[in-house]
Design a protein around this motif. Structure first.
Motif, PDB file in Angstrom:
ATOM      1  N   ASP A   1      49.448   1.568  39.997  1.00 28.64           N
ATOM      2  CA  ASP A   1      50.055   2.225  41.157  1.00 28.64           C
ATOM      3  C   ASP A   1      51.566   2.043  41.186  1.00 28.64           C
ATOM      4  O   ASP A   1      52.285   2.877  41.759  1.00 28.64           O
ATOM      5  CB  ASP A   1      49.454   1.680  42.455  1.00 28.64           C
TER       6      ASP A   1
ATOM      7  N   ARG B   1      53.178   5.096  39.570  1.00 28.13           N
ATOM      8  CA  ARG B   1      52.971   6.447  40.101  1.00 28.13           C
ATOM      9  C   ARG B   1      54.269   7.151  40.501  1.00 28.13           C
ATOM     10  O   ARG B   1      54.415   8.355  40.256  1.00 28.13           O
ATOM     11  CB  ARG B   1      52.006   6.406  41.287  1.00 28.13           C
TER      12      ARG B   1
ATOM     13  N   GLN C   1      55.911   9.399  37.660  1.00 25.33           N
ATOM     14  CA  GLN C   1      55.184  10.408  36.898  1.00 25.33           C
ATOM     15  C   GLN C   1      55.915  11.747  36.830  1.00 25.33           C
ATOM     16  O   GLN C   1      55.774  12.482  35.857  1.00 25.33           O
ATOM     17  CB  GLN C   1      53.779  10.594  37.482  1.00 25.33           C
TER      18      GLN C   1
ATOM     19  N   SER D   1      45.136   8.138  36.168  1.00 26.47           N
ATOM     20  CA  SER D   1      46.149   8.337  37.213  1.00 26.47           C
ATOM     21  C   SER D   1      47.072   9.518  36.910  1.00 26.47           C
ATOM     22  O   SER D   1      47.921   9.861  37.729  1.00 26.47           O
ATOM     23  CB  SER D   1      46.985   7.071  37.396  1.00 26.47           C
TER      24      SER D   1
END
Length: 254
Positions: free
Chosen positions: A82, A85, A88, A124
């Motif tokens: 996480d 993230r 990205q 993810s």
């Protein structure tokens, strides 16, 4: 969590890279590729940034933009993926670096931890071919050459005990420190390198600090190391960001 921001460190980094190019060349930086690198806090950010900024030429790597993300919980973050993230959209590649020691997976094995985290990255949303998990066993001190003349010179410079006899005592102090923590593994490296390094430095009255790792990566050859995690790190960078042999990327400094 601490990251380089586009308005501060990134700008300085691009300026630095431009300054390393040969005068009068038409070289340019590939700004399409950008890598997010999540590392345990400590020496990793200094070591990896030094390699990406100043040691690229010796590894035949082209210039690449990057974000180094520090895990404040070192190797114990339960939601480590996480933390990546937010990158990205801005980063095309991702490298997740963990120490095996202290990971909580010692009983399940390094390969299983690597597979688990890599699957987490893919699920993810990271592209499989542009993502890598690097498990350093046991931790970053495994990358150090204890018999290095550069480590000996650093000890000589910083010693507060036996300073005038460092060169005489250094080889035996290295062996004693390594033997005190289980000896060497099949590669001839200390089985417990962090503890061995701390013992070696203490012998000469030196406090362990991240600047020691930074100094060593400035001086040491990056070739010839047989530690699996280091080889994987270098080979991954070379696969993703190879130097353009056509001469588009020219570097005047190492």
């Amino acid at each position: 969590m601490e990251v380089n921001t586009p308005n501060s460190r990134t700008g300085k980094r691009v300026f630095h890279l431009l300054g390393c190019m040969l005068p009068g060349s038409l070289a340019s930086i590939n700004m399409e590729a950008k890598i997010a690198i999540l590392v345990p806090d400590g020496a990793y950010p200094l070591v990896i940034e030094k390699i990406l900024r100043e040691r690229r030429a010796s590894l035949r790597l082209r210039a690449v933009d990057y974000e180094i993300v520090k895990d404040a919980f070192r190797d114990s973050s339960k939601e480590v993926v996480d933390l990546l993230r937010p990158y990205q959209r801005s980063c095309s590649h991702v490298l997740l670096v963990r120490d095996f020691h202290g990971s909580g997976w010692e009983d399940r094995g390094k390969a299983n931890l690597e597979k688990y985290l890599h699957n987490e990255l893919i699920e993810s949303g990271w592209e499989e071919a542009k993502s890598c998990v690097l498990i350093v066993d046991p931790e970053i001190e495994a990358w150090i050459r204890f018999e290095s003349t550069h480590l000996q010179a650093l000890v000589r410079e910083r010693a507060r005990k036996c300073k005038d006899r460092v060169d005489l005592f250094f080889p035996s102090a290295v062996e004693s420190a390594i033997d005190s923590f289980g000896g060497r593994n099949e590669l001839g490296k200390p089985k417990h390198p962090k503890e061995a390094l701390e013992t070696l430095l203490k012998e000469f009255g030196i406090q362990r600090s991240n600047s020691i790792y930074e100094r060593l990566v400035e001086k040491e050859s990056l070739h010839g190391c047989k530690v699996e995690s280091f080889l994987q790190f270098i080979q991954t960078l070379q696969r993703w960001f190879p130097l353009n042999n056509g001469g588009e990327y020219l570097f005047a400094c190492e």
